[in-house]
Design a protein around this motif. Sequence first.
Motif, PDB file in Angstrom:
ATOM      1  N   ASN A  40       0.808  -1.221   0.000  1.00  0.00           N
ATOM      2  CA  ASN A  40       0.000   0.000   0.000  1.00  0.00           C
ATOM      3  C   ASN A  40       0.842   1.273   0.000  1.00  0.00           C
ATOM      4  O   ASN A  40       0.290   2.359  -0.092  1.00  0.00           O
ATOM      5  CB  ASN A  40      -0.941   0.041   1.205  1.00  0.00           C
ATOM      6  N   MET A  41       2.168   1.143   0.118  1.00  0.00           N
ATOM      7  CA  MET A  41       2.974   2.364   0.110  1.00  0.00           C
ATOM      8  C   MET A  41       2.989   2.963  -1.299  1.00  0.00           C
ATOM      9  O   MET A  41       2.836   2.246  -2.284  1.00  0.00           O
ATOM     10  CB  MET A  41       4.390   2.119   0.651  1.00  0.00           C
ATOM     11  N   THR A  42       3.135   4.265  -1.348  1.00  0.00           N
ATOM     12  CA  THR A  42       3.166   4.913  -2.653  1.00  0.00           C
ATOM     13  C   THR A  42       4.487   4.593  -3.351  1.00  0.00           C
ATOM     14  O   THR A  42       5.470   4.212  -2.695  1.00  0.00           O
ATOM     15  CB  THR A  42       3.038   6.442  -2.523  1.00  0.00           C
ATOM     16  N   LEU A  43       4.494   4.766  -4.643  1.00  0.00           N
ATOM     17  CA  LEU A  43       5.723   4.535  -5.396  1.00  0.00           C
ATOM     18  C   LEU A  43       6.825   5.469  -4.898  1.00  0.00           C
ATOM     19  O   LEU A  43       7.970   5.049  -4.741  1.00  0.00           O
ATOM     20  CB  LEU A  43       5.483   4.729  -6.894  1.00  0.00           C
ATOM     21  N   ALA A  44       6.477   6.709  -4.623  1.00  0.00           N
ATOM     22  CA  ALA A  44       7.466   7.669  -4.136  1.00  0.00           C
ATOM     23  C   ALA A  44       8.069   7.209  -2.808  1.00  0.00           C
ATOM     24  O   ALA A  44       9.283   7.292  -2.605  1.00  0.00           O
ATOM     25  CB  ALA A  44       6.843   9.050  -3.982  1.00  0.00           C
ATOM     26  N   GLN A  45       7.224   6.712  -1.892  1.00  0.00           N
ATOM     27  CA  GLN A  45       7.728   6.210  -0.613  1.00  0.00           C
ATOM     28  C   GLN A  45       8.648   5.019  -0.835  1.00  0.00           C
ATOM     29  O   GLN A  45       9.727   4.937  -0.240  1.00  0.00           O
ATOM     30  CB  GLN A  45       6.574   5.789   0.299  1.00  0.00           C
ATOM     31  N   ALA A  46       8.226   4.097  -1.682  1.00  0.00           N
ATOM     32  CA  ALA A  46       9.027   2.895  -1.953  1.00  0.00           C
ATOM     33  C   ALA A  46      10.379   3.262  -2.545  1.00  0.00           C
ATOM     34  O   ALA A  46      11.404   2.707  -2.150  1.00  0.00           O
ATOM     35  CB  ALA A  46       8.274   1.959  -2.890  1.00  0.00           C
ATOM     36  N   VAL A  47      10.396   4.212  -3.458  1.00  0.00           N
ATOM     37  CA  VAL A  47      11.649   4.628  -4.087  1.00  0.00           C
ATOM     38  C   VAL A  47      12.578   5.274  -3.064  1.00  0.00           C
ATOM     39  O   VAL A  47      13.775   4.986  -3.023  1.00  0.00           O
ATOM     40  CB  VAL A  47      11.382   5.576  -5.280  1.00  0.00           C
ATOM     41  N   ARG A  48      12.030   6.132  -2.208  1.00  0.00           N
ATOM     42  CA  ARG A  48      12.878   6.800  -1.194  1.00  0.00           C
ATOM     43  C   ARG A  48      13.429   5.783  -0.199  1.00  0.00           C
ATOM     44  O   ARG A  48      14.605   5.836   0.167  1.00  0.00           O
ATOM     45  CB  ARG A  48      12.084   7.892  -0.478  1.00  0.00           C
ATOM     46  N   ILE A  49      12.589   4.841   0.247  1.00  0.00           N
ATOM     47  CA  ILE A  49      13.056   3.815   1.187  1.00  0.00           C
ATOM     48  C   ILE A  49      14.127   2.950   0.523  1.00  0.00           C
ATOM     49  O   ILE A  49      15.169   2.679   1.115  1.00  0.00           O
ATOM     50  CB  ILE A  49      11.880   2.958   1.686  1.00  0.00           C
ATOM     51  N   ALA A  50      13.866   2.523  -0.695  1.00  0.00           N
ATOM     52  CA  ALA A  50      14.832   1.686  -1.418  1.00  0.00           C
ATOM     53  C   ALA A  50      16.144   2.430  -1.621  1.00  0.00           C
ATOM     54  O   ALA A  50      17.219   1.829  -1.519  1.00  0.00           O
ATOM     55  CB  ALA A  50      14.255   1.256  -2.759  1.00  0.00           C
ATOM     56  N   ASP A  51      16.069   3.710  -1.892  1.00  0.00           N
ATOM     57  CA  ASP A  51      17.276   4.509  -2.084  1.00  0.00           C
ATOM     58  C   ASP A  51      18.110   4.546  -0.801  1.00  0.00           C
ATOM     59  O   ASP A  51      19.319   4.338  -0.835  1.00  0.00           O
ATOM     60  CB  ASP A  51      16.903   5.924  -2.525  1.00  0.00           C
ATOM     61  N   VAL A  52      17.456   4.769   0.324  1.00  0.00           N
ATOM     62  CA  VAL A  52      18.166   4.810   1.607  1.00  0.00           C
ATOM     63  C   VAL A  52      18.782   3.452   1.921  1.00  0.00           C
ATOM     64  O   VAL A  52      19.922   3.369   2.387  1.00  0.00           O
ATOM     65  CB  VAL A  52      17.230   5.257   2.749  1.00  0.00           C
ATOM     66  N   LEU A  53      18.040   2.387   1.641  1.00  0.00           N
ATOM     67  CA  LEU A  53      18.509   1.034   1.951  1.00  0.00           C
ATOM     68  C   LEU A  53      19.422   0.457   0.873  1.00  0.00           C
ATOM     69  O   LEU A  53      19.936  -0.646   1.019  1.00  0.00           O
ATOM     70  CB  LEU A  53      17.314   0.100   2.162  1.00  0.00           C
ATOM     71  N   LYS A  54      19.600   1.194  -0.211  1.00  0.00           N
ATOM     72  CA  LYS A  54      20.446   0.749  -1.338  1.00  0.00           C
ATOM     73  C   LYS A  54      19.914  -0.555  -1.938  1.00  0.00           C
ATOM     74  O   LYS A  54      20.650  -1.493  -2.206  1.00  0.00           O
ATOM     75  CB  LYS A  54      21.912   0.565  -0.916  1.00  0.00           C
ATOM     76  N   VAL A  55      18.601  -0.588  -2.140  1.00  0.00           N
ATOM     77  CA  VAL A  55      17.927  -1.745  -2.723  1.00  0.00           C
ATOM     78  C   VAL A  55      17.529  -1.386  -4.143  1.00  0.00           C
ATOM     79  O   VAL A  55      16.871  -0.374  -4.371  1.00  0.00           O
ATOM     80  CB  VAL A  55      16.668  -2.119  -1.900  1.00  0.00           C
ATOM     81  N   ARG A  56      17.932  -2.189  -5.100  1.00  0.00           N
ATOM     82  CA  ARG A  56      17.599  -1.918  -6.499  1.00  0.00           C
ATOM     83  C   ARG A  56      16.234  -2.446  -6.897  1.00  0.00           C
ATOM     84  O   ARG A  56      15.546  -1.855  -7.699  1.00  0.00           O
ATOM     85  CB  ARG A  56      18.659  -2.523  -7.421  1.00  0.00           C
ATOM     86  N   ASP A  57      15.863  -3.590  -6.350  1.00  0.00           N
ATOM     87  CA  ASP A  57      14.610  -4.236  -6.703  1.00  0.00           C
ATOM     88  C   ASP A  57      13.548  -3.869  -5.647  1.00  0.00           C
ATOM     89  O   ASP A  57      13.593  -4.358  -4.529  1.00  0.00           O
ATOM     90  CB  ASP A  57      14.809  -5.746  -6.763  1.00  0.00           C
ATOM     91  N   LEU A  58      12.598  -3.028  -6.029  1.00  0.00           N
ATOM     92  CA  LEU A  58      11.574  -2.579  -5.091  1.00  0.00           C
ATOM     93  C   LEU A  58      10.744  -3.721  -4.531  1.00  0.00           C
ATOM     94  O   LEU A  58      10.167  -3.608  -3.459  1.00  0.00           O
ATOM     95  CB  LEU A  58      10.663  -1.548  -5.747  1.00  0.00           C
ATOM     96  N   ARG A  59      10.683  -4.830  -5.234  1.00  0.00           N
ATOM     97  CA  ARG A  59       9.907  -5.984  -4.752  1.00  0.00           C
ATOM     98  C   ARG A  59      10.460  -6.521  -3.441  1.00  0.00           C
ATOM     99  O   ARG A  59       9.737  -7.145  -2.672  1.00  0.00           O
ATOM    100  CB  ARG A  59       9.861  -7.078  -5.811  1.00  0.00           C
ATOM    101  N   LYS A  60      11.745  -6.293  -3.161  1.00  0.00           N
ATOM    102  CA  LYS A  60      12.332  -6.746  -1.907  1.00  0.00           C
ATOM    103  C   LYS A  60      11.636  -6.102  -0.707  1.00  0.00           C
ATOM    104  O   LYS A  60      11.592  -6.681   0.375  1.00  0.00           O
ATOM    105  CB  LYS A  60      13.824  -6.459  -1.871  1.00  0.00           C
ATOM    106  N   LEU A  61      11.116  -4.889  -0.902  1.00  0.00           N
ATOM    107  CA  LEU A  61      10.420  -4.208   0.191  1.00  0.00           C
ATOM    108  C   LEU A  61       9.097  -4.892   0.523  1.00  0.00           C
ATOM    109  O   LEU A  61       8.557  -4.704   1.595  1.00  0.00           O
ATOM    110  CB  LEU A  61      10.147  -2.749  -0.182  1.00  0.00           C
ATOM    111  N   LEU A  62       8.573  -5.654  -0.418  1.00  0.00           N
ATOM    112  CA  LEU A  62       7.271  -6.283  -0.234  1.00  0.00           C
ATOM    113  C   LEU A  62       7.350  -7.674   0.369  1.00  0.00           C
ATOM    114  O   LEU A  62       6.340  -8.251   0.749  1.00  0.00           O
ATOM    115  CB  LEU A  62       6.544  -6.377  -1.590  1.00  0.00           C
ATOM    116  N   GLU A  63       8.549  -8.215   0.472  1.00  0.00           N
ATOM    117  CA  GLU A  63       8.699  -9.577   1.001  1.00  0.00           C
ATOM    118  C   GLU A  63       8.398  -9.594   2.493  1.00  0.00           C
ATOM    119  O   GLU A  63       8.698  -8.650   3.202  1.00  0.00           O
ATOM    120  CB  GLU A  63      10.117 -10.082   0.753  1.00  0.00           C
ATOM    121  N   PRO A  64       7.797 -10.689   2.969  1.00  0.00           N
ATOM    122  CA  PRO A  64       7.482 -10.790   4.406  1.00  0.00           C
ATOM    123  C   PRO A  64       8.715 -10.978   5.258  1.00  0.00           C
ATOM    124  O   PRO A  64       9.762 -11.274   4.835  1.00  0.00           O
ATOM    125  CB  PRO A  64       6.573 -12.010   4.488  1.00  0.00           C
TER     126      PRO A  64
END
Length: 64
Positions: A40-64
Amino acid sequence: MGLKDLRVAKNLTQQQLAERAEISRQRLSEYERDIRPPSNMTLAQAVRIADVLKVRDLRKLLEP
Protein backbone atom coordinates in the motif's frame (compact mmCIF):
# COMPACT_ATOMS: atom_id res chain seq x y z
CA MET A 1 14.20 -10.46 3.37
CA GLY A 2 11.50 -7.97 4.29
CA LEU A 3 11.59 -4.27 5.05
CA LYS A 4 12.54 -4.70 8.71
CA ASP A 5 15.32 -7.16 7.85
CA LEU A 6 16.71 -4.78 5.24
CA ARG A 7 16.65 -1.89 7.72
CA VAL A 8 18.32 -3.92 10.48
CA ALA A 9 20.98 -5.18 8.04
CA LYS A 10 21.89 -1.54 7.35
CA ASN A 11 22.06 -0.84 11.11
CA LEU A 12 19.35 1.81 10.93
CA THR A 13 16.68 2.53 13.49
CA GLN A 14 13.12 3.10 12.37
CA GLN A 15 13.55 6.79 13.15
CA GLN A 16 16.72 7.08 11.06
CA LEU A 17 15.17 5.36 8.05
CA ALA A 18 11.95 7.33 8.36
CA GLU A 19 13.80 10.65 8.47
CA ARG A 20 16.04 9.79 5.52
CA ALA A 21 13.09 8.47 3.47
CA GLU A 22 10.90 11.42 4.48
CA ILE A 23 8.05 9.37 5.93
CA SER A 24 6.77 9.18 9.49
CA ARG A 25 8.28 6.65 11.87
CA GLN A 26 4.76 5.49 12.68
CA ARG A 27 4.00 4.77 9.01
CA LEU A 28 7.29 2.85 8.66
CA SER A 29 6.45 0.85 11.78
CA GLU A 30 3.04 0.01 10.32
CA TYR A 31 4.68 -1.25 7.11
CA GLU A 32 7.18 -3.36 9.05
CA ARG A 33 4.50 -4.92 11.27
CA ASP A 34 2.15 -5.45 8.32
CA ILE A 35 -0.55 -3.34 9.97
CA ARG A 36 -0.43 -1.39 6.74
CA PRO A 37 0.77 -3.76 4.00
CA PRO A 38 3.94 -2.57 2.24
CA SER A 39 2.07 -3.05 -1.03
CA ASN A 40 0.00 0.00 0.00
CA MET A 41 2.97 2.36 0.11
CA THR A 42 3.17 4.91 -2.65
CA LEU A 43 5.72 4.53 -5.40
CA ALA A 44 7.47 7.67 -4.14
CA GLN A 45 7.73 6.21 -0.61
CA ALA A 46 9.03 2.90 -1.95
CA VAL A 47 11.65 4.63 -4.09
CA ARG A 48 12.88 6.80 -1.19
CA ILE A 49 13.06 3.82 1.19
CA ALA A 50 14.83 1.69 -1.42
CA ASP A 51 17.28 4.51 -2.08
CA VAL A 52 18.17 4.81 1.61
CA LEU A 53 18.51 1.03 1.95
CA LYS A 54 20.45 0.75 -1.34
CA VAL A 55 17.93 -1.75 -2.72
CA ARG A 56 17.60 -1.92 -6.50
CA ASP A 57 14.61 -4.24 -6.70
CA LEU A 58 11.57 -2.58 -5.09
CA ARG A 59 9.91 -5.98 -4.75
CA LYS A 60 12.33 -6.75 -1.91
CA LEU A 61 10.42 -4.21 0.19
CA LEU A 62 7.27 -6.28 -0.23
CA GLU A 63 8.70 -9.58 1.00
CA PRO A 64 7.48 -10.79 4.41
